[in-house]
Design a protein around this motif. Structure first.
Motif, PDB file in Angstrom:
ATOM      1  N   GLU A 168      50.068  26.645  -4.876  1.00 14.49           N
ATOM      2  CA  GLU A 168      51.476  26.325  -4.659  1.00 14.49           C
ATOM      3  C   GLU A 168      52.367  26.985  -5.702  1.00 14.49           C
ATOM      4  OE1 GLU A 168      52.261  22.162  -4.279  1.00 14.49           O
ATOM      5  OE2 GLU A 168      50.547  21.829  -2.940  1.00 14.49           O
ATOM      6  N   GLY A 169      51.760  27.634  -6.679  1.00 16.94           N
ATOM      7  CA  GLY A 169      52.526  28.344  -7.689  1.00 16.94           C
ATOM      8  C   GLY A 169      52.816  27.546  -8.934  1.00 16.94           C
ATOM      9  N   LEU A 170      52.127  26.416  -9.134  1.00 18.84           N
ATOM     10  CA  LEU A 170      52.384  25.590 -10.304  1.00 18.84           C
ATOM     11  C   LEU A 170      51.661  26.138 -11.527  1.00 18.84           C
ATOM     12  CD1 LEU A 170      53.285  23.712  -7.972  1.00 18.84           C
ATOM     13  CD2 LEU A 170      52.425  21.786  -9.328  1.00 18.84           C
ATOM     14  N   ALA A 171      52.317  26.043 -12.677  1.00 18.04           N
ATOM     15  CA  ALA A 171      51.709  26.436 -13.948  1.00 18.04           C
ATOM     16  C   ALA A 171      50.801  25.305 -14.431  1.00 18.04           C
ATOM     17  CB  ALA A 171      52.783  26.724 -14.987  1.00 18.04           C
ATOM     18  N   ARG A 177      50.551  17.437 -15.166  1.00 22.72           N
ATOM     19  CA  ARG A 177      51.393  16.269 -14.908  1.00 22.72           C
ATOM     20  C   ARG A 177      51.086  15.666 -13.532  1.00 22.72           C
ATOM     21  NH1 ARG A 177      55.194  19.440 -17.817  1.00 22.72           N
ATOM     22  NH2 ARG A 177      56.002  20.399 -15.904  1.00 22.72           N
ATOM     23  N   ARG A 178      50.868  16.528 -12.549  1.00 20.91           N
ATOM     24  CA  ARG A 178      50.581  16.041 -11.194  1.00 20.91           C
ATOM     25  C   ARG A 178      49.254  15.279 -11.145  1.00 20.91           C
ATOM     26  NH1 ARG A 178      52.512  18.876  -6.571  1.00 20.91           N
ATOM     27  NH2 ARG A 178      54.679  19.496  -6.915  1.00 20.91           N
ATOM     28  N   SER A 182      45.283  16.798 -19.202  1.00 23.48           N
ATOM     29  CA  SER A 182      45.879  17.583 -20.276  1.00 23.48           C
ATOM     30  C   SER A 182      45.965  19.048 -19.837  1.00 23.48           C
ATOM     31  CB  SER A 182      45.036  17.487 -21.549  1.00 23.48           C
ATOM     32  OG  SER A 182      43.808  18.177 -21.388  1.00 23.48           O
ATOM     33  N   GLU A 183      46.892  19.768 -20.432  1.00 19.92           N
ATOM     34  CA  GLU A 183      47.036  21.185 -20.090  1.00 19.92           C
ATOM     35  C   GLU A 183      45.768  21.960 -20.441  1.00 19.92           C
ATOM     36  OE1 GLU A 183      50.187  24.879 -20.856  1.00 19.92           O
ATOM     37  OE2 GLU A 183      50.621  22.858 -21.600  1.00 19.92           O
ATOM     38  N   THR A 184      45.118  21.570 -21.538  1.00 19.71           N
ATOM     39  CA  THR A 184      43.868  22.227 -21.935  1.00 19.71           C
ATOM     40  C   THR A 184      42.784  22.021 -20.877  1.00 19.71           C
ATOM     41  OG1 THR A 184      44.375  21.919 -24.283  1.00 19.71           O
ATOM     42  CG2 THR A 184      42.076  22.349 -23.705  1.00 19.71           C
ATOM     43  N   SER A 185      42.714  20.806 -20.331  1.00 22.91           N
ATOM     44  CA  SER A 185      41.716  20.527 -19.293  1.00 22.91           C
ATOM     45  C   SER A 185      41.988  21.354 -18.041  1.00 22.91           C
ATOM     46  CB  SER A 185      41.716  19.037 -18.940  1.00 22.91           C
ATOM     47  OG  SER A 185      41.272  18.264 -20.028  1.00 22.91           O
ATOM     48  N   VAL A 190      40.756  25.854 -14.341  1.00 22.61           N
ATOM     49  CA  VAL A 190      41.165  27.101 -13.689  1.00 22.61           C
ATOM     50  C   VAL A 190      40.182  28.211 -14.008  1.00 22.61           C
ATOM     51  CG1 VAL A 190      42.934  28.892 -13.592  1.00 22.61           C
ATOM     52  CG2 VAL A 190      43.606  26.488 -13.553  1.00 22.61           C
ATOM     53  N   SER A 191      39.786  28.305 -15.263  1.00 21.52           N
ATOM     54  CA  SER A 191      38.818  29.336 -15.660  1.00 21.52           C
ATOM     55  C   SER A 191      37.504  29.166 -14.905  1.00 21.52           C
ATOM     56  CB  SER A 191      38.579  29.255 -17.169  1.00 21.52           C
ATOM     57  OG  SER A 191      37.603  30.191 -17.573  1.00 21.52           O
ATOM     58  N   ARG A 192      37.042  27.922 -14.786  1.00 19.35           N
ATOM     59  CA  ARG A 192      35.797  27.636 -14.068  1.00 19.35           C
ATOM     60  C   ARG A 192      35.927  27.976 -12.589  1.00 19.35           C
ATOM     61  NH1 ARG A 192      34.716  21.669 -14.472  1.00 19.35           N
ATOM     62  NH2 ARG A 192      34.668  22.187 -16.682  1.00 19.35           N
ATOM     63  N   ILE A 193      37.078  27.644 -12.009  1.00 23.89           N
ATOM     64  CA  ILE A 193      37.322  27.929 -10.587  1.00 23.89           C
ATOM     65  C   ILE A 193      37.288  29.425 -10.324  1.00 23.89           C
ATOM     66  CG2 ILE A 193      39.119  27.890  -8.812  1.00 23.89           C
ATOM     67  CD1 ILE A 193      39.937  25.121 -10.039  1.00 23.89           C
TER      68      ILE A 193
END
Length: 215
Positions: A168-171, A177-178, A182-185, A190-193
């Protein structure tokens, strides 16, 4: 400082983008080029972090410059400057591993966020830009759709949730937040995906989701 190369053969575009980027703390435009060949040479010589490349340039176009940079400067993140009417080139850029797209009529904030996201290993695509970019690519054939579904089936439910928001284009911060993470998690997910799917970046992963959803 994030070292940026700007390549566009339209002086007004170059001036405007440089003004926007240099107004942002932590970003420095260290090189400018008006053709793709010069852009590649300068990127190698100046060791830039992020290259903003126009698709349509003389001598060597932005797509060929992308290919060159992927081969000779893989650490340089490439963001394409694109405009309506260049739809035919977008699929090739996606396949070439471009980090993202910025519409030439984007807001200054989007441009700055795109550079910072690319430097961080992300790809900034606002929901509007995501829809435009993914909408430029032709609907998948049945075989491609099936392959996309099979690759996505490798993901856990949580990974699928994260990827859906990436598409969806979310950072990362917005995804966190959604999903109350945490942002780190999120970055780890994302890296794993990307590794599981065999995708070079978030744009390719988003395209994979699009192919599967059109089934």
């Amino acid at each position: 400082m994030i070292r940026v190369l700007l390549a566009d053969d339209e002086p007004l575009i170059t001036t405007g983008i440089r003004t926007v980027l240099e107004s942002a703390p932590g970003i420095e435009v260290v090189a400018e080029a008006d053709n793709g060949r010069a852009a590649v040479d300068l990127a190698l010589a100046r060791r830039v972090d992020v290259a903003l490349l126009d698709i349509g340039m003389p001598v060597m176009d932005g797509l060929s410059a992308l290919d060159e940079l992927r081969r000779h400067a893989p650490g340089t993140r490439v963001v394409m400057l694109t405009a309506f009417g260049q739809e035919a080139n977008v699929a090739r850029a996606l396949e070439g591993g471009v980090a993202g797209f910025v519409l030439k009529n984007c807001t200054p904030d989007e441009l700055i966020r795109a550079v910072r996201a690319a430097h961080a290993g992300e790809a900034f695509l606002s929901p509007a830009v995501t829809r435009v970019v993914l909408g430029m690519v032709s609907p998948p054939a049945a075989k491609r759709r099936q392959e996309a579904e099979q690759r996505l089936a490798r993901l856990t439910p949580r990974e699928s949730d994260v990827l859906g928001l990436v598409a969806e284009g979310l950072a990362n911060a917005e995804i966190g937040r959604r999903l109350h993470m945490s942002e780190t998690s999120v970055k780890t997910y994302v890296s794993r995906i990307l590794t599981k799917l065999g995708c070079a970046n978030r744009v390719q992963a988003a395209l994979l989701v699009r192919d599967a959803r059109l089934g």
